[in-house]
Design an enzyme around this catalytic site. Sequence first.
Site: not given
Ligand SMILES: Cc1cc2nc3c(=O)[nH]c(=O)nc-3n(C[C@H](O)[C@H](O)[C@H](O)COP(=O)(O)OP(=O)(O)OC[C@H]3O[C@@H](n4cnc5c(N)ncnc54)[C@H](O)[C@@H]3O)c2cc1C
Length: 391
Positions: A268, A278, A363
Amino acid sequence: MVDFTLTDEQKDIRDLAHDFAEKEIRPVAWDYDRDATWPQEIIEKAWEVGLMNSHIAEEHGGPGLDYLTGCLIEEELGWGCSGIGTSLMCNGLASAPVGIGGSEELKKEYFGMLTEEPKLASFCLTEPDAGSDVSGMRTTAVKKGDKWVINGTKCFITNGSHASWYTVYAKTDKEAGHRGISAFVVPRDADGVTVDKKEDKLGQRASDTAMISFNDVEIPAGNLLGEENKGFKLAMMTLDRTRPGVSAMAVGIAQAAFEYARDYSKERVQFGVPIAMHQAIQFMIADMATKVEAARLLVWQSGALLDQGKRNTLASSHAKRFAADSAMEITVDAVQVYGGYGFIKEYPVEKLMRDAKIMQLYEGTSQIQRLVIAREVLMPRRVEEPAAAAA
Ligand SMILES: Cc1cc2nc3c(=O)[nH]c(=O)nc-3n(C[C@H](O)[C@H](O)[C@H](O)COP(=O)(O)OP(=O)(O)OC[C@H]3O[C@@H](n4cnc5c(N)ncnc54)[C@H](O)[C@@H]3O)c2cc1C
């Protein structure tokens, strides 16, 4: 001695995975992303060439590869397309609790299903009200005679719609928090198992993410994994084993974004010179390169510790946190290097930016990794009781 040289076998497998990613995944990845197409054909081909189920031992029909080699495969598949890569690698997550806590009969039956045919398994930990804090799960397992009866709903389950079996975490003692969780193997065809909903996602759109319900599902008593009420520990041991691989996938995304940005910056031309001339662009490219290298070394360390039979909780959280956050930063910067074109779907980097986001979430989120790291650093004697951290 510290030696970063791969064995000839590891190099061959990495080349095989790279070749597969380049020829079978890359050419279709952007179409699969656009249409959220399930990559069944690619799964069958990957299974055929031996890129799936790398950790299943030879006695159970797998290749029995070491963890570091598994990471090399995951990085290359992530480089090809991390959505398709997640679909290909999820069997490792579902299988790990069976490998750690399953009876010989369970391993024979359920690993056999994966190694004899290109079948899939899923890991069911997360629930609508229990993500990072898995102790809040509501799914229950009640012992009735020689059966367990499971009731509850799991959400965000990778490969959930296509799996032949699930590892399911459920409360066996409702009052005991994370000490009241047990893990089970549940076949998909058991009465009462339903796939309720397939999610429409921001990124990794070729992977399947589904809600699965268990309504009075009866399974044999022998499908309990490990000891009753020790399921939380099993989940944490599982994540220690799978986080190196998922971190490697983040490195693959980062490497891909870095390569696209590097090449584009040399083509580019603005202000009469390639934008790579740059210094502001050079610094972004340099930081990308350093982050990729550092993340890869953390990944290798976390895998190598497992291969040496050592505890890798801290190392795998370092790897997951840093590789995921770096993939996010690098893909955002790659869009920046592309300028306005980076925002356009015809160009490759916006997909990588969307895909990278999940690496900071599943995870165990980046915050949960920091919690693990802080605890391991501040209270190293209490690490056997990790705080709730999710799949
Ligand atoms: C595409 C996808 C694939 C997935 N695959 C699987 C799977 O195969 N099997 C399975 O079991 N799960 C799976 N998950 C689930 C995934 O592991 C969870 O979404 C993740 O662990 C977060 O949980 P939550 O979404 O309920 O967020 P929450 O736990 O509600 O968290 C929301 C926010 O708060 C923060 N938070 C929460 N507690 C704390 C704390 N104590 N201190 C600081 N910050 C905190 C989190 O970091 C996040 O930013 C998948 C999720 C997605 C989106």
